[in-house]
Structures are given as structure tokens and as C-alpha cells.
Design a protein around this motif. Sequence first.
Motif, PDB file in Angstrom:
ATOM      1  N   LEU A   1       0.852  -1.197   0.000  1.00 25.84           N
ATOM      2  CA  LEU A   1       0.000   0.000   0.000  1.00 25.84           C
ATOM      3  C   LEU A   1       0.879   1.235   0.000  1.00 25.84           C
ATOM      4  O   LEU A   1       2.020   1.194   0.449  1.00 25.84           O
ATOM      5  N   ALA A   2       0.313   2.336  -0.456  1.00 25.17           N
ATOM      6  CA  ALA A   2       1.040   3.600  -0.344  1.00 25.17           C
ATOM      7  C   ALA A   2       1.110   3.942   1.143  1.00 25.17           C
ATOM      8  O   ALA A   2       0.116   3.785   1.860  1.00 25.17           O
ATOM      9  N   PRO A   3       2.276   4.398   1.626  1.00 28.07           N
ATOM     10  CA  PRO A   3       2.404   4.691   3.059  1.00 28.07           C
ATOM     11  C   PRO A   3       1.313   5.636   3.561  1.00 28.07           C
ATOM     12  O   PRO A   3       0.892   5.552   4.704  1.00 28.07           O
ATOM     13  N   LYS A   4       0.819   6.523   2.705  1.00 33.03           N
ATOM     14  CA  LYS A   4      -0.139   7.499   3.227  1.00 33.03           C
ATOM     15  C   LYS A   4      -1.514   6.893   3.500  1.00 33.03           C
ATOM     16  O   LYS A   4      -2.368   7.544   4.078  1.00 33.03           O
ATOM     17  N   LYS A   5      -1.711   5.631   3.105  1.00 31.01           N
ATOM     18  CA  LYS A   5      -2.974   4.967   3.449  1.00 31.01           C
ATOM     19  C   LYS A   5      -3.043   4.666   4.946  1.00 31.01           C
ATOM     20  O   LYS A   5      -4.091   4.337   5.478  1.00 31.01           O
ATOM     21  N   ALA A   6      -1.887   4.682   5.606  1.00 33.93           N
ATOM     22  CA  ALA A   6      -1.885   4.481   7.054  1.00 33.93           C
ATOM     23  C   ALA A   6      -1.044   5.588   7.663  1.00 33.93           C
ATOM     24  O   ALA A   6      -0.070   5.350   8.367  1.00 33.93           O
ATOM     25  N   ARG A   7      -1.456   6.804   7.362  1.00 34.99           N
ATOM     26  CA  ARG A   7      -0.612   7.927   7.709  1.00 34.99           C
ATOM     27  C   ARG A   7      -0.819   8.339   9.169  1.00 34.99           C
ATOM     28  O   ARG A   7      -1.939   8.419   9.639  1.00 34.99           O
ATOM     29  N   VAL A   8       0.278   8.605   9.861  1.00 35.15           N
ATOM     30  CA  VAL A   8       0.194   9.182  11.203  1.00 35.15           C
ATOM     31  C   VAL A   8       1.069  10.428  11.210  1.00 35.15           C
ATOM     32  O   VAL A   8       1.875  10.636  10.303  1.00 35.15           O
ATOM     33  N   ARG A   9       0.884  11.220  12.252  1.00 34.60           N
ATOM     34  CA  ARG A   9       1.795  12.354  12.401  1.00 34.60           C
ATOM     35  C   ARG A   9       2.665  12.059  13.612  1.00 34.60           C
ATOM     36  O   ARG A   9       2.213  12.175  14.751  1.00 34.60           O
ATOM     37  N   PRO A  10       3.886  11.603  13.384  1.00 36.66           N
ATOM     38  CA  PRO A  10       4.723  11.155  14.501  1.00 36.66           C
ATOM     39  C   PRO A  10       5.158  12.322  15.375  1.00 36.66           C
ATOM     40  O   PRO A  10       5.706  13.295  14.874  1.00 36.66           O
ATOM     41  N   GLY A  11       4.867  12.241  16.657  1.00 38.07           N
ATOM     42  CA  GLY A  11       5.233  13.316  17.598  1.00 38.07           C
ATOM     43  C   GLY A  11       6.142  12.771  18.687  1.00 38.07           C
ATOM     44  O   GLY A  11       5.753  11.932  19.489  1.00 38.07           O
ATOM     45  N   LYS A  12       7.367  13.250  18.693  1.00 37.27           N
ATOM     46  CA  LYS A  12       8.324  12.748  19.677  1.00 37.27           C
ATOM     47  C   LYS A  12       8.063  13.387  21.043  1.00 37.27           C
ATOM     48  O   LYS A  12       7.815  14.595  21.126  1.00 37.27           O
ATOM     49  N   GLY A  13       8.104  12.571  22.060  1.00 37.21           N
ATOM     50  CA  GLY A  13       7.950  13.082  23.428  1.00 37.21           C
ATOM     51  C   GLY A  13       9.038  12.513  24.311  1.00 37.21           C
ATOM     52  O   GLY A  13       9.388  11.346  24.194  1.00 37.21           O
ATOM     53  N   ILE A  14       9.606  13.344  25.159  1.00 37.63           N
ATOM     54  CA  ILE A  14      10.634  12.838  26.067  1.00 37.63           C
ATOM     55  C   ILE A  14      10.236  13.088  27.514  1.00 37.63           C
ATOM     56  O   ILE A  14       9.406  13.947  27.812  1.00 37.63           O
ATOM     57  N   HIS A  15      10.835  12.308  28.403  1.00 38.71           N
ATOM     58  CA  HIS A  15      10.678  12.507  29.850  1.00 38.71           C
ATOM     59  C   HIS A  15      12.052  12.448  30.488  1.00 38.71           C
ATOM     60  O   HIS A  15      12.942  11.786  29.970  1.00 38.71           O
ATOM     61  N   ILE A  16      12.181  13.133  31.618  1.00 40.85           N
ATOM     62  CA  ILE A  16      13.420  13.042  32.396  1.00 40.85           C
ATOM     63  C   ILE A  16      13.043  12.430  33.735  1.00 40.85           C
ATOM     64  O   ILE A  16      12.049  12.827  34.351  1.00 40.85           O
ATOM     65  N   GLN A  17      13.837  11.461  34.180  1.00 44.21           N
ATOM     66  CA  GLN A  17      13.552  10.800  35.452  1.00 44.21           C
ATOM     67  C   GLN A  17      14.557  11.252  36.498  1.00 44.21           C
ATOM     68  O   GLN A  17      15.745  11.377  36.200  1.00 44.21           O
ATOM     69  N   TYR A  18      14.074  11.473  37.705  1.00 45.19           N
ATOM     70  CA  TYR A  18      14.938  11.892  38.814  1.00 45.19           C
ATOM     71  C   TYR A  18      14.986  10.796  39.863  1.00 45.19           C
ATOM     72  O   TYR A  18      14.086   9.964  39.949  1.00 45.19           O
ATOM     73  N   ASP A  19      16.055  10.844  40.669  1.00 43.33           N
ATOM     74  CA  ASP A  19      16.367   9.683  41.511  1.00 43.33           C
ATOM     75  C   ASP A  19      15.416   9.455  42.678  1.00 43.33           C
ATOM     76  O   ASP A  19      15.526   8.451  43.349  1.00 43.33           O
ATOM     77  N   ARG A  20      14.509  10.377  42.960  1.00 47.21           N
ATOM     78  CA  ARG A  20      13.601  10.179  44.085  1.00 47.21           C
ATOM     79  C   ARG A  20      12.320  10.946  43.834  1.00 47.21           C
ATOM     80  O   ARG A  20      12.220  11.690  42.861  1.00 47.21           O
ATOM     81  N   ARG A  21      11.381  10.785  44.743  1.00 43.66           N
ATOM     82  CA  ARG A  21      10.141  11.556  44.633  1.00 43.66           C
ATOM     83  C   ARG A  21      10.418  12.952  45.165  1.00 43.66           C
ATOM     84  O   ARG A  21      10.600  13.135  46.361  1.00 43.66           O
ATOM     85  N   LEU A  22      10.444  13.915  44.270  1.00 43.48           N
ATOM     86  CA  LEU A  22      10.768  15.280  44.677  1.00 43.48           C
ATOM     87  C   LEU A  22       9.546  15.988  45.229  1.00 43.48           C
ATOM     88  O   LEU A  22       9.658  16.941  45.994  1.00 43.48           O
ATOM     89  N   THR A  23       8.371  15.543  44.799  1.00 40.37           N
ATOM     90  CA  THR A  23       7.122  16.141  45.275  1.00 40.37           C
ATOM     91  C   THR A  23       6.153  15.005  45.574  1.00 40.37           C
ATOM     92  O   THR A  23       6.343  13.878  45.104  1.00 40.37           O
ATOM     93  N   ASN A  24       5.130  15.301  46.352  1.00 36.71           N
ATOM     94  CA  ASN A  24       4.092  14.298  46.582  1.00 36.71           C
ATOM     95  C   ASN A  24       2.954  14.448  45.600  1.00 36.71           C
ATOM     96  O   ASN A  24       2.167  13.541  45.399  1.00 36.71           O
ATOM     97  N   TYR A  25       2.862  15.644  45.013  1.00 39.51           N
ATOM     98  CA  TYR A  25       1.819  15.918  44.042  1.00 39.51           C
ATOM     99  C   TYR A  25       2.472  16.141  42.695  1.00 39.51           C
ATOM    100  O   TYR A  25       3.594  16.649  42.629  1.00 39.51           O
ATOM    101  N   ALA A  26       1.760  15.776  41.661  1.00 37.61           N
ATOM    102  CA  ALA A  26       2.218  16.203  40.343  1.00 37.61           C
ATOM    103  C   ALA A  26       1.867  17.672  40.201  1.00 37.61           C
ATOM    104  O   ALA A  26       0.829  18.112  40.691  1.00 37.61           O
TER     105      ALA A  26
END
Lengths: 608, 428
Positions: free
Chosen positions: A240-265
Motif C-alpha cells: 500500500l502507499a504509506p499514506k494509506k496508514a498515515r500518522v503524524r509522529p510526535g516525539k515526546g521525552i521525559h526526564i527521570q529523577y532519583d527520588r520523589r521530589l514532590t508528593n503531588y504532580a
Amino acid sequence: MSSRSAKSSREPRDTDVDVVVIGGGVNGSGVARDAAMRGMRVALFERNDLAFGASGNSSGMIHGGVRYLETDPSVTEASCRDSGHIQSIAPHLLFRIPFIFPVENRRYANVLFTLIDAYFEAYDRYQPLKHGKKHARLTPEELKHLEPGLRGDIVGGVSFDEWGIDGARLCVANAVDAVEHGARVFLGTTVEKIERDEDGAVVAVRYRDLHTGDGGRLTTAAVVNASGAWAPITAALGGLAPKKARVRPGKGIHIQYDRRLTNYAISARTIDGRQIFIEPWQNMSVIGTTDDDFYGDLDQVVANGEEVRYLTQAIARVFPAILQARAIGTTAGVRPTLYRYGPTEDALSRDHEVVDHAKHGASGLYSMLGGKLASYRLFSEAMTDELCRFFGNDARCRTHKSPLPGGDAIVDPFALAQQNELDAVTSRRLVYRHGSRSERIIDRIRRHPKEAALVCPCEPVMEAEVRHVVRHEMARTVNDVARRTRLGLGSCGGMRCAARCGQIVAEERGLSPRDGVAQALTFLHRHAQSRSAALGPEQARQEALGIAAMRSELGVRSLMDADPRELAARRSSVSVAEQAPPSRPSSPDLEPLSVKSPAVEEREQSPT
Amino acid sequence: MIATVTIIGGGIAGLAAAWGATQRGDKVNLVDGGAGASALTSGAVDETPWDTLLAASMQLGEPIRAAELPEEVLGFSAALGLWHLVPAEGEMALVVSGAGVVRPARGHDRAILDLARVPIGGTVIVPRLERAGWDADSMARTLSSDPRARDRGLTFEASSVTALRFADEWRIGDVDLAARHDEEARRVWLSEQLTQTLRFKRSRHRKADAFLMGPWLGAAAPQAEDLSARVGVPVGEVLSPVGGPAGSRFVAARDALLARCEVKPVRGKAVELQSEHGRVVLRVEPGGQLIAADRTLLAIGGLIGGGLVYGPPYRHEDDVPPSRQPIPFRLSLSAGVQLATCEKTGVAWNGPAPRRMGVVGSRHGPELDTTAWPHGDVMGGLESVGIACDGVWAAPGITVAGDARAGRPRTVLEAVRSGLAAAEASVS
């Protein structure tokens, strides 16, 4: 398992399987599970590992999508409803994350605050669906009381409620359940071609094991393209043509820290006005996330320094302590959002869509596009309903009622710890990951008490758990074990556990011990690379020590020379049921001398 | 006239310089700010990085022989009394890392087992002990399959040996357990246990030619030679992990050597170095003590020792680039020297000159995500940054030794050599 309904609307075909699912993310493993539960013969192909992409690198929340309330209230409702279902089928995997949303003092701040309050009142309507608490309106003093680290000119805020989950564990649970319902799962195996007959209908897939290079062909009546951001590439494999299953790829990153810095998000606003957050997530704090169009290689997605700085800068405005905190890693994934040309990334719909490629002349080929972690089950159900129509199968979906592995009973981790002389934290973490199946790991320890030894002291992970995930959860490498148990992803960066884990994996899989060392090096190197984007001043020093320690212990050079392909898994098809435990190499040694059990006797005789 | 030398840093390079300077009759002030890379040593003593050595030997198709060491390096090693160095032209030592990798070394802490001293075709016993992180069976399996062990026909065998005596020993740290073997009575007890195992093996016509222990044989001094003599076969350790007993043995040997040289270390952090009328004045915190000297020697280590600091400007809350940190890498004390990086490892002996560093192009610092870690032959940014030197000179009156120098291999013997050279340059 074999109660396959007759395909009333289709010619019965003599195929190896009924459905091939491509992609081992949460949607792929969700469909494999649902289809297998409804009696279809399923094979799942994943070219990397389960939860390798967006599913394993998400924010780790099945949030109701308060962000989407404005643009896609239907997504919010579906997310909330399904969040409730996931809670009932995998209660062990969920944990509450209370959020606070501070409102900064700027023009019309009080009007804005009232609007926000009203907005969350609207969100409250969906909260009962996911057993969440209603929002509360908070004064600046109350906010500071809840989170003393909050800074900035704040006029007030609201609290609301979300649920956290380990996306990788959710994937693995679905895949294991699929296997237990008869599905076959091929990891480290890429589909190279989707074959179609002269009428355009799907007849087979050709696949190749990326490690051994062995290829094969599996005949099938239907193919589900659940490869997330890879969807257009996968569709192209079927001509199939790739656009028949087209998505818009969106990169997302996260950074992890060594402990719970807060109790609430805590929500924060980026320099370009986007909403991001810092969340306490299990034993860490995580900040995220970015959303940028992505045009690179999907197998090599990593966070870079620019993205890290963009996020830390925004969090530092409300929570400056983040600049002194110790980052222990970053994750990056690419969302397969529904395609639209024009809108900014954030304005894109998080809805999902099943595409039946029969309309493109490829009957039996389906693509799952879009979606989010919280609605994976619903999406999988919709996809499997489509397959049922295709096969004339009238089985009903049971995935919202039938518990995932480990979700059938609640285990008290503290009682478990007491009964088995385990450390309470170890037990708590074990139960979090495995729910009622913790008993199986404890069983191993009863048979082999030595396996209670901690391999990863940070998480912590016991030897028995490493062996369990290799035997029963399809882990093939140290990287796979880390994905399933978070081994080596804590504050020591795997320096203390990767080599040991490599030895165990090699032993379980009958590989040579050198393969184990090579796997450990691959893991350490990849993990270090992900971490180095977020290094602060003290960490740079620790990192230099880490590099020196690794040079001394394992040799960095040899790692660079090693072929990554060689380090990948050897066995392509893993099935929990048929996976016989390899025989443990028998010890050549005899018990010498008079001492029967040295350790026990020593403790008895101990003068201390 | 007696020259005064200030040495900043109490690691291996600083110690060698202090010893070298006192040998020449200089007056030495040594400022020590705490543990650095030397106190975290694994116990292996290298001249060239071992992976470079291994690559060279694979290319040549034969094992590398030990090169000759300068007289004064041997003299220093003898004075320290901690190491066994392989004689020139001898076969390189073969030591075992905690992860089960066998690797060549020019020498080692005397507690470490040298597999090159085990008879070819011999059997090395790895004791099974109930200690977290010690799995004798997988260690034995991993080592038996190691190419360098196989070359020598060595077999590793996990075997039940009583080597832990008290109930707490399954969980106490390596250094604590090692300290118990500083007592002679305990060594006598352990040697009896090992001898029993040896007799048992031999009575069954099985081989036992050496014992490979964890890093447990002495915290104040290496005790393996005493054990070996009592048991009759080599007994030794694997290399220490970071923060293991090899580091504490170095610290003990260092303190003893400094005492013999009558150098009393000043504990504190060197913060500022200024040239005044041909003399250099050092300020030490806390207390603000001023130490003047004819020459100053920086043996402050790289990033690990804390002599170099990485300070990304964007970390500052006020979001203003601070004036004290124009470059993300700087010295932990202010001194008139320049930093440099060397991009290649392995070829550092006669390779490209270090590249001088200036202000980076981004206010946010360098891209550590692509430069921090080594890649192939290219050294990572975090381990290649150091002080730009012309020989050992970095500025008038200031010499540099050890890991603080850019573009030199960061090995123990290189630190000794440069420490001695810098001490000599200081008096001339």
C-alpha cells in the motif's frame, strides 16, 4: 483456546494462523490478547521488544486526558471510562497521582482562575468513571502547604486526580495473557513483506529473525498493523502507499529523577505556552513531556540536551529545586497521532481510528492509527470487533472483565514479606510488578533460597524475578529485563547489577557467559547515553567515575567493537507454555569436609 | 637553598611528587581535599590502558611483554610497598574484574590474584560464600569461558569453602570484611579452612592450584601473600569495585609513606592560586590559610577527583549566565591555567596534541548527550578534559601531574611517572 467459530461469511481457509499482529506495543499486545480470547489463532511480531516504543516510554499515566477536554471531549470520556476498566483488570499496576495546577499571576489571572475552576468542574463529571476524586480549589497558602517547594507568583490553583501505571508492565501483561490464550509471540522478529493474492487479499507474512537472520513465512487471513509510529512503513510492506496508514509522529521525552521530589504532580507552562508536569512516579519523579514532529529513525529515538533544557527551564519556574535534582535517565518515544497537516502538535487529536484497507483493495489488512495508553483496551476491542466481523465470529469481548495476569487477586506485600523473610520494600515492588503472580516468584525462592539475593539493589529486583521474566515474560536480554523490572534504571545506573543480570540471562537462555557480559555492556552504554543528555554538575563527576569503573570492570572498547546484532536475542519465537526451563548446569563439586551447611552453622555458632 | 613545593592533591600523582621532592631535599606542603580516583582504585596498576594493550596484542597475535620502567618509578613503588610490578620483559599479569573479565595488567596491588602465576592448565577454586553480590558458580562459569583464561588452560571451579566466620559476614561491606583479615588470628583460621579444602581435593585426586577470593583480603595492607605462604598455593582477590578495599589499602600505604617522608598533609580545599614576585601563594579553605611556595604542583585529578568541575550555566535559577563560569569546564581552584581536551585515546602517547578549550558556543554548555561517553576510539568529553600542558608545565611556577593533564592516559603508572617528572621540574 481452540473454540474457533466457523467463518460464516468467509471461505474457511487453511492458514497457519487467523491473525498476524504487527507491533508489540500496548495496542498490538492488546489486540493479540483480545483476539486470542475470542478464539482466534494469533501470531504477534515485534521487531524490537514489547513496549519498545511509545508504550514503554509514555508518561506512565492512564490519565483521563483533561488536556483533550476542550478539543476532544469524546477522547476524555473514553479515556476515563477505560481507565476504570484497566483498574479492575490490573489493580496491582495502578497508583494514584494527585495533581495540582497552580495559576500564575498575570493579566486576567483571576478570570483565568475562575475559568480553570469551571473547566475542572466539567472534568469532575468524568472522574467517577475512573474512580477519581473531584477537583478542589486551593489558595496560594494551601498550595505552598501541600508543596513547600512551589515558587512563583501564584494566585491559586486546583487539584485533580489521575492514575499512574507502568506502560511496559501493561504491555507485558497483555502479551503474556495472549500467549496463555494460545497466541504465538515473535520478538526481535521483523515482518518484511505482507503477501496478498491476485484479488488483493492478505495471504501470508514473510518475517525474519533480526538476530539469527533466519526467515520464514506464515500464512494468515488477516494482518493488523499495530506498529504505532511505524504504521506507514508497515502498510508499505503490504504494497500500500504509506499514506494509506498515515500518522503524524510526535516525539515526546521525559526526564527521570532519583527520588520523589514532590508528593503531588505539578503542572507548569513552557516558554511557548504548553502545559507540562512534574509527577511523582513510583519511586522517582518524572518531568515531561515534549511534543515535536519527528522525522528520524524510529529505532533510534533518544532525548537530546535541547529537549531536556526546554523541560527543566519550564519546571524550574514553579519548582526551582529541579535544577539541583539528580537526573537518572531520560526516555523518548514517538506518538502515532492521527494525521493532519497544519495544526500544532498539541492541537492534534488523541483519538484513534481503525482503518480497514479493504477500501484500498487490501482485504484482511487493518491499521490501528492514533490512540493513547489510557484507551488501549477500548481501541483493541474496536479492532477485534472488526476482525470478528471479518471472520463472522460472534464471540464477545471479555478484556474489560477478565483480569490480566497477576490482577486476579490482591496480595498484601507486607504479609508476603513477613511470611517469606523478605525486605518489605522488595516485597512491595515485587507485588507492584507481578500482583498475584508474585507467588510464583516466591515459589522459586522456596525451591532455591539463594535466588532471594538482590541483583539490583536500587529497584530492588531479586534473582528469582530475573529468572522469572526470562522464562515466563519473554525477556531475552538485559535490556528486556530492565524494561520489565526497572532493573538497573535506578540511581546507580546499572553499575552494580547489569553484569550480574547478564550472567543470569545467559545462563537461563543457554548462552555463553561472554554473551551475558556483552549484553550488560550494551545495556550500560545505551542507558548511559540516555542519561547523559540530562547531566548536572555533580552528576558529570559521577558519570566520569562510572565510565572509569566500566573501563576497569568490563572494558569500554570491547563494547564498541561488539556488533549490536550479535547481542540481540537468539530465539525468535517464545511461547510461555512451551518454554521449557533450561536445565541448570550441574555443579562439578561435592560437599567437602564436615560442615553440612556452612552458612547456617556459622550463624548458629556466631559469637556476635 | 631549600626550595618549597606546594603539592595540591593527595592521590597517586601527588604522593609520587611528594616522595620525589623530599628525596631531593625539598620542603613539601601537601594539600589534600579528600578521596579521589586513587582512593577508589580497583587495585590494577596499568601503564597503558588495558583495552589498548589487548587490542595491540590481538593485532600482533602474541602477548605483549612488560616494558621497562624508569628507575625512579620502581624506587617509588618499592617505597610505597603496596604493589607487585611485573619485571621488564616479563609476562604481563592477568587479573580478574568483579564482573568476571580477565585482563592484562603491568602490576597489581599485592592482594590481587595474578592468574599468570597459576600453573598452566591449573584449577582455580572460587569459594561459594553466602554473600550478596558474590555468585561463585556464575563467576567460575564466566571465567572458564574467558579467552585469556582458556589460552592458559585454566579451569575455574566453584567449591564450598568455609571462609565466613561470623553471622554478620553475609551482609557487611567488602571493606569491613577485608579489615577482619588484617588480624593474624583470622588469617590463620582462614588458611586452615583453605588448606582443608586443598587436602580434600587432593585426596580425591582433583586439582586445586589457587584460590580466587572476593575483595576481602585486608583493608590496611594486602594480606594475600601471607595467606598464600600459609596455604601453599596462590590466594588472591578479584579487582575491587569502586570504593572497595584496594582503595583503602592505597590510602593506608599513602599515609604511611607520607609519614616516613615527614610530610604532614594539610586537610582542606585549595581555592585560589596566585603568582607574586616569582612565588605562588595558595589559599586553602576552610580557614583561609595561605601557603607560599617557589613552585606549585597540581595533582588534582580529573572530574573524578573533583579537580575539574563541570558547571553548566543554564542550571542557575536566576537565568543569568554567571560571571564566574564563562566555560562549563573549569578548575576547582582559580589559577592561571588553560583547559584542553584530547579527542583520541590509545594514541595519546604520540598522538595529536590536546585541543585548547575556550568559551563554548552555547550559553547552555556543550552537548553532553553526544560527547559525554566514549565512542569507539574517540574518548568521551568527561574523561578527556584536563589542563593544557607543555610537558609538565601549565604556567610559570605551576606544574601538573596525573589525571589533571589533558591528553595523557589516565593510568596509575602514568600518574606516578608524571608526578615524579613534575617534582623534578619543580626543583630545577
